[in-house]
Design an enzyme around this catalytic site. Structure first.
Site, PDB file in Angstrom:
ATOM      1  N   HIS A 155     -12.794 -24.318  39.196  1.00  0.00           N
ATOM      2  CA  HIS A 155     -13.473 -23.464  38.212  1.00  0.00           C
ATOM      3  C   HIS A 155     -14.943 -23.866  38.193  1.00  0.00           C
ATOM      4  CE1 HIS A 155      -9.478 -22.646  35.940  1.00  0.00           C
ATOM      5  NE2 HIS A 155      -9.742 -21.696  36.805  1.00  0.00           N
ATOM      6  N   ARG A 159     -17.660 -23.082  36.629  1.00  0.00           N
ATOM      7  CA  ARG A 159     -18.526 -23.344  35.471  1.00  0.00           C
ATOM      8  C   ARG A 159     -18.266 -24.727  34.878  1.00  0.00           C
ATOM      9  NH1 ARG A 159     -16.111 -18.939  31.159  1.00  0.00           N
ATOM     10  NH2 ARG A 159     -13.949 -19.632  31.088  1.00  0.00           N
ATOM     11  N   GLU A 160     -17.229 -25.399  35.354  1.00  0.00           N
ATOM     12  CA  GLU A 160     -16.852 -26.693  34.793  1.00  0.00           C
ATOM     13  C   GLU A 160     -17.569 -27.809  35.559  1.00  0.00           C
ATOM     14  OE1 GLU A 160     -12.558 -26.270  34.968  1.00  0.00           O
ATOM     15  OE2 GLU A 160     -12.657 -24.463  33.731  1.00  0.00           O
ATOM     16  N   ASN A 182      -7.325 -20.802  40.098  1.00  0.00           N
ATOM     17  CA  ASN A 182      -6.265 -21.623  39.502  1.00  0.00           C
ATOM     18  C   ASN A 182      -5.110 -20.787  38.946  1.00  0.00           C
ATOM     19  OD1 ASN A 182      -5.440 -24.312  39.240  1.00  0.00           O
ATOM     20  ND2 ASN A 182      -5.846 -24.286  37.028  1.00  0.00           N
ATOM     21  N   ARG A 183      -5.011 -19.548  39.435  1.00  0.00           N
ATOM     22  CA  ARG A 183      -3.828 -18.709  39.216  1.00  0.00           C
ATOM     23  C   ARG A 183      -3.347 -18.152  40.545  1.00  0.00           C
ATOM     24  NH1 ARG A 183      -4.880 -20.845  35.317  1.00  0.00           N
ATOM     25  NH2 ARG A 183      -4.998 -20.184  33.146  1.00  0.00           N
ATOM     26  N   HIS A 195     -10.835 -30.484  35.922  1.00  0.00           N
ATOM     27  CA  HIS A 195     -11.378 -29.340  35.185  1.00  0.00           C
ATOM     28  C   HIS A 195     -12.119 -29.840  33.937  1.00  0.00           C
ATOM     29  CE1 HIS A 195      -8.825 -25.938  36.893  1.00  0.00           C
ATOM     30  NE2 HIS A 195      -8.279 -27.009  37.456  1.00  0.00           N
ATOM     31  N   SER A 196     -12.638 -28.903  33.164  1.00  0.00           N
ATOM     32  CA  SER A 196     -13.103 -29.197  31.810  1.00  0.00           C
ATOM     33  C   SER A 196     -12.896 -27.924  30.998  1.00  0.00           C
ATOM     34  CB  SER A 196     -14.578 -29.601  31.798  1.00  0.00           C
ATOM     35  OG  SER A 196     -15.429 -28.483  31.967  1.00  0.00           O
ATOM     36  N   TYR A 197     -12.878 -27.908  29.685  1.00  0.00           N
ATOM     37  CA  TYR A 197     -13.045 -29.072  28.845  1.00  0.00           C
ATOM     38  C   TYR A 197     -11.846 -29.148  27.913  1.00  0.00           C
ATOM     39  CZ  TYR A 197     -14.329 -25.483  25.410  1.00  0.00           C
ATOM     40  OH  TYR A 197     -14.319 -24.387  24.588  1.00  0.00           O
ATOM     41  N   TYR A 221      -0.871 -24.273  27.440  1.00  0.00           N
ATOM     42  CA  TYR A 221      -0.262 -22.941  27.418  1.00  0.00           C
ATOM     43  C   TYR A 221       0.465 -22.723  28.736  1.00  0.00           C
ATOM     44  CZ  TYR A 221      -5.042 -22.376  29.306  1.00  0.00           C
ATOM     45  OH  TYR A 221      -6.227 -22.556  29.973  1.00  0.00           O
ATOM     46  N   GLU A 232      -8.555 -32.306  32.110  1.00  0.00           N
ATOM     47  CA  GLU A 232      -9.612 -31.541  31.441  1.00  0.00           C
ATOM     48  C   GLU A 232     -10.553 -32.593  30.867  1.00  0.00           C
ATOM     49  OE1 GLU A 232      -9.844 -28.268  31.403  1.00  0.00           O
ATOM     50  OE2 GLU A 232      -7.800 -27.524  31.708  1.00  0.00           O
TER      51      GLU A 232
END
Ligand code: 0X9
Ligand code: ZN
Length: 382
Positions: free
Chosen positions: A134, A136-137, A205-206, A259-261, A311, A334
């Protein structure tokens, strides 16, 4: 449209989301009327993005000549990270191999660094770490550059290189990362165009072939959890999964996808609420990592299975590494923070976050070493 930074999980639990200023007043009234309490974490996201851009060091055009000279306290462009990869491969050529394992959708090289120290031994555990699926992380990659610098240059962490073989992929979604520097700072998906002329990009990540297209992922190309036209349709996912498999099913002892966050240590499954076979080991090791991390800067990282702590989300890296590559200890981290800055974590937190994450990785390595039943292979599930 509301951009969730932290998705709704269950009634009573907080969410983070970003909205346009035009709808703020209306939303505020609706939330008050509905009895929902809220705080504004970032009053103006664009101002924060601009501020962080302005604070980028002026000297960044000077190319560092060594791994130690590289500035770990700032975020770096993709080109600078490519330079860092080269520096590591040249300066530590006796233990490092740089493999290009594929190319991105837009044609950029994908690299993995392999670290193997003498004496070479098939009994050393293999630990695989990736970052920036991802884009933006940013902290996911920045903290790991610091961590591998420590492992390579700080005598206190020499044992980490000595006792295990490491694989490190600093940037999976390179195309998206370039976009977050030059275009949309909050872009998350790949840059592939996909089936829709309306919206591009797949959530990498899907997109893995583990419960692919199941719950917690979207079939709609405009959604930020779009699972893509087919499993592993994304160049980055396909090449990384092929590289992981090339090391051998059951050969990798531990895998961390960064990942974050939210400060979480997550393990399988994400695609189902069913517990994995190694649930108790994953839980124990999660707690060990939590304790090690807490000791460094007293930051809490909640550990547990993805579907219970976070989730249900299908098609994620670590469900695939667990189910398909048979990596018994497989975690999604995360990193910082818990919502004050979210994806826009200030650069002065890179090193502290790196220090605590390093403690977590060290604890994982120690666990693997101390619990090797059959040192020549992946036996923890036996
Ligand atoms: O939703 C995600 O992809 C991850 N969270 S993030 O905020 N970084 O986007 C969590 C992935 C959890 N892992 C699994 N679903 N197995
Ligand atoms: Zn993520």
């Amino acid at each position: 449209m509301i951009d969730f930074w932290k998705e709704p999980i269950a009634p009573g639990l907080p969410v983070d989301f970003m909205v346009k200023p035009e709808i703020m007043e209306e939303l505020q009234t609706a939330m008050e009327e509905g009895g929902l309490s809220f705080t504004v974490a970032i009053p103006n996201v664009q101002t924060l993005i601009d501020e962080q851009k302005r604070n980028l060091p002026k000297h960044r055009r000077v190319i560092p000549q060594s791994v130690l000279e590289f500035d770990y306290s700032v975020y770096h462009t993709a080109d600078e990270v490519y330079q860092w990869i080269d520096l590591v491969a040249e300066e530590f050529s006796d233990i490092t191999t740089k493999h290009q394992f594929g190319i991105t959708y837009e044609g950029r090289p994908l690299y993995v660094l392999e670290f193997k120290t003498e004496p070479a031994s098939s009994t050393k555990p293999i630990i695989f770490i990736d970052a920036l699926i991802h884009c933006r992380e940013w902290i996911s990659m920045a903290s790991l550059l610091f961590i591998f610098k420590e492992m390579l240059t700080n005598p206190a962490y020499e044992h980490m290189m000595q006792q295990a073989d490491w694989y490190f992929v600093p940037m999976i979604n390179v195309d998206g990362y370039v976009e977050t520097w030059n275009g949309d700072r909050l872009w998350r998906k790949t840059m592939s165009t996909g089936p829709s002329s309306l919206c591009g990009g797949t959530d990498a990540n899907r997109n893995w072939d583990a419960g692919w297209s199941g719950p917690g992922a979207s079939s709609f190309p405009c959604m930020y959890t779009y699972y893509g036209p087919t499993a592993a349709s994304e160049s980055e996912v396909r090449h990384l999964s092929n590289f992981v498999l090339s090391l051998g099913v059951g050969e990798i002892d531990a895998y961390i996808s960064t990942h974050s966050y939210s400060q979480l240590i997550l393990y399988p499954y994400g695609y189902t609420t069913e517990a994995p076979a190694d649930d108790s080991i994953l839980n124990i090791t999660g707690k060990i990592m939590h304790d090690a991390i807490y000791d460094v800067h007293q930051q809490y990282y909640t550990w547990g299975s993805t579907s219970t702590v976070l989730y249900v989300a299908s098609g994620a890296t670590t469900d695939w590494t667990y189910d398909v590559a048979n990596v018994p200890l497989t975690y999604t981290y995360e990193l910082r923070d818990t919502g004050r800055y979210g994806f826009l974590l200030p650069a002065d937190q890179i090193i502290p976050n790196g220090e605590e994450f390093l403690a977590g990785i060290e604890a994982l390595k120690n666990y693997v070493i101390n619990n090797q039943e059959n040192p020549s292979g992946n036996s923890m599930t036996d």
